[in-house]
Design an enzyme around this catalytic site. Structure first.
Site, PDB file in Angstrom:
ATOM      1  N   ALA A  38      68.036  15.288 -15.219  1.00 38.39           N
ATOM      2  CA  ALA A  38      67.132  15.975 -14.292  1.00 38.39           C
ATOM      3  C   ALA A  38      66.129  15.000 -13.695  1.00 38.39           C
ATOM      4  CB  ALA A  38      66.400  17.106 -15.011  1.00 38.39           C
ATOM      5  N   ALA A  39      65.866  15.145 -12.400  1.00 34.81           N
ATOM      6  CA  ALA A  39      64.936  14.240 -11.716  1.00 34.81           C
ATOM      7  C   ALA A  39      64.533  14.845 -10.384  1.00 34.81           C
ATOM      8  CB  ALA A  39      65.580  12.876 -11.488  1.00 34.81           C
ATOM      9  N   SER A  57      68.735   4.853 -11.667  1.00 37.15           N
ATOM     10  CA  SER A  57      69.267   4.713 -10.310  1.00 37.15           C
ATOM     11  C   SER A  57      69.379   3.240  -9.953  1.00 37.15           C
ATOM     12  CB  SER A  57      68.345   5.411  -9.304  1.00 37.15           C
ATOM     13  OG  SER A  57      68.690   5.062  -7.971  1.00 37.15           O
ATOM     14  N   TYR A  64      60.835   6.452  -5.098  1.00 37.67           N
ATOM     15  CA  TYR A  64      61.793   7.012  -6.047  1.00 37.67           C
ATOM     16  C   TYR A  64      62.246   5.947  -7.045  1.00 37.67           C
ATOM     17  CZ  TYR A  64      66.349   8.662  -7.751  1.00 37.67           C
ATOM     18  OH  TYR A  64      67.421   9.003  -8.538  1.00 37.67           O
ATOM     19  N   LYS A  87      61.589   5.619 -11.257  1.00 39.50           N
ATOM     20  CA  LYS A  87      62.673   5.454 -12.217  1.00 39.50           C
ATOM     21  C   LYS A  87      62.482   4.181 -13.058  1.00 39.50           C
ATOM     22  CE  LYS A  87      65.810   8.778 -11.604  1.00 39.50           C
ATOM     23  NZ  LYS A  87      66.377   9.572 -12.716  1.00 39.50           N
TER      24      LYS A  87
END
Length: 317
Positions: free
Chosen positions: A71-72, A116, A141, A145
């Site tokens: 989940a992100a 990612s 983003y 991460k």
């Protein structure tokens, strides 16, 4: 690992992973925003609501051997919030850290974190990306991460819980959305595409290959503490990818060889510079570490996965 807790279980990757694990005889508890409509009676669904630094995980983590955190807050092309980095950090960094601390406290043995390739960057030139990251990413983003990875490694060092990190590039397969789905639609309509002169190389990973590696990282003791990049094992140009999709659709690809400088200027004029970078630039990853450390090899060929995607596309569109 007898019991695995999967976050983001009703997503594109999560659904495929849960099917693979249950088919392999592994007990799965799946975190979803809302368990209504979940149909697989082999899976124990649990509603957790939103994910951030205040999420309560204790009940979900009871008697769990391994957590797979999918989940992100994902990369957003048309961002609407005033502070994207804060929004990404709230879910991807603080949310992941809270889950990891609660998991360690609950006695979970291993956490597999889906990160990612944006942690490494946006583009490669002469050398593929490896697990080594020389500088923090600039993309909000990707930065969220990267910060999550650092937090999880520290929690692992503090508690002894294994942490495994996987950084995928673009994931494609039945149910794919985003730019890949757009490409499928364009090819299916037989529209001429000005990409015939594109000679880039981009690593992709088939959904079946990614979930197979995640499963390997759940069960293989040698995965402990490692970071893996994953791909199908070959780089494709955008033009070659279009040709493969067209072949699977039984169509003739219509590729016009427009010079790259003109494509870049045109993309800038219409505000599609980021899209152009993905279509025209290269992004290659070195996934050999997973093969060397785990003895893992992608079970699905690019051609077969493209065929499965096209079969799904024909049914749905």
């Amino acid at each position: 690992m007898r019991s695995v807790f999967v976050t983001g279980a009703n997503g594109f990757i999560g659904q495929a992973l849960c099917r693979l694990l249950t088919d392999s005889g592994i007990s799965v508890r799946a975190a979803v925003r809302n368990s209504a409509g979940m149909l697989d009676d082999r899976i124990d669904y649990i509603s957790v609501g939103g994910i951030d630094g205040d999420t309560v995980w204790q009940e979900a983590l009871a008697d769990v051997d391994c957590v797979v955190h999918l989940a992100a807050r994902v990369h957003v092309m048309n961002e609407t919030v005033s502070d994207p980095l804060q929004a990404f950090r709230r879910v991807n960094t603080a949310g992941s850290e809270k889950l990891a601390r609660d998991a360690a406290e609950a006695g979970v043995k291993r956490l597999v974190y889906l990160s990612s390739i944006k942690v490494n960057g946006e583009e490669t030139w002469d050398t593929p990306f490896t697990a080594q990251v020389d500088r923090p990413p600039v993309d909000p983003y990707g930065l969220s991460k990267w910060e999550a990875e650092k937090s999880l490694r520290q929690i692992s060092a503090d508690t002894g819980m294994d942490v495994v990190v996987i950084r995928p590039p673009l994931v494609y397969g039945p149910g794919v959305k985003g730019n890949f789905l757009t490409l499928l639609k364009l090819v299916s309509k037989g529209l001429p595409l000005p990409l015939g002169a594109v000679k880039n190389k981009r690593s992709l990973v088939a959904l079946d290959n990614l979930v197979d590696l995640i499963k390997e990282c759940i069960v293989n003791p040698r995965a402990a503490g490692e970071t893996f990049l994953v791909s199908d094992g070959e780089g494709l140009s955008t033009a070659d990818l279009i040709k493969m999709i067209a072949l699977a659709m039984g169509k003739t690809p219509r590729l016009i060889p427009v010079p790259l400088p003109l494509l870049n200027v045109g993309a800038a004029v219409i505000g599609k510079r980021a899209v152009a970078k993905r279509l025209l630039g290269s992004l290659q990853v070195d996934s050999s570490k997973a093969c060397q450390v785990l003895g893992w090899h992608p079970p699905c060929s690019v051609e077969r996965e493209i065929e499965q995607v096209v079969e799904w596309f024909k049914r749905e569109y």
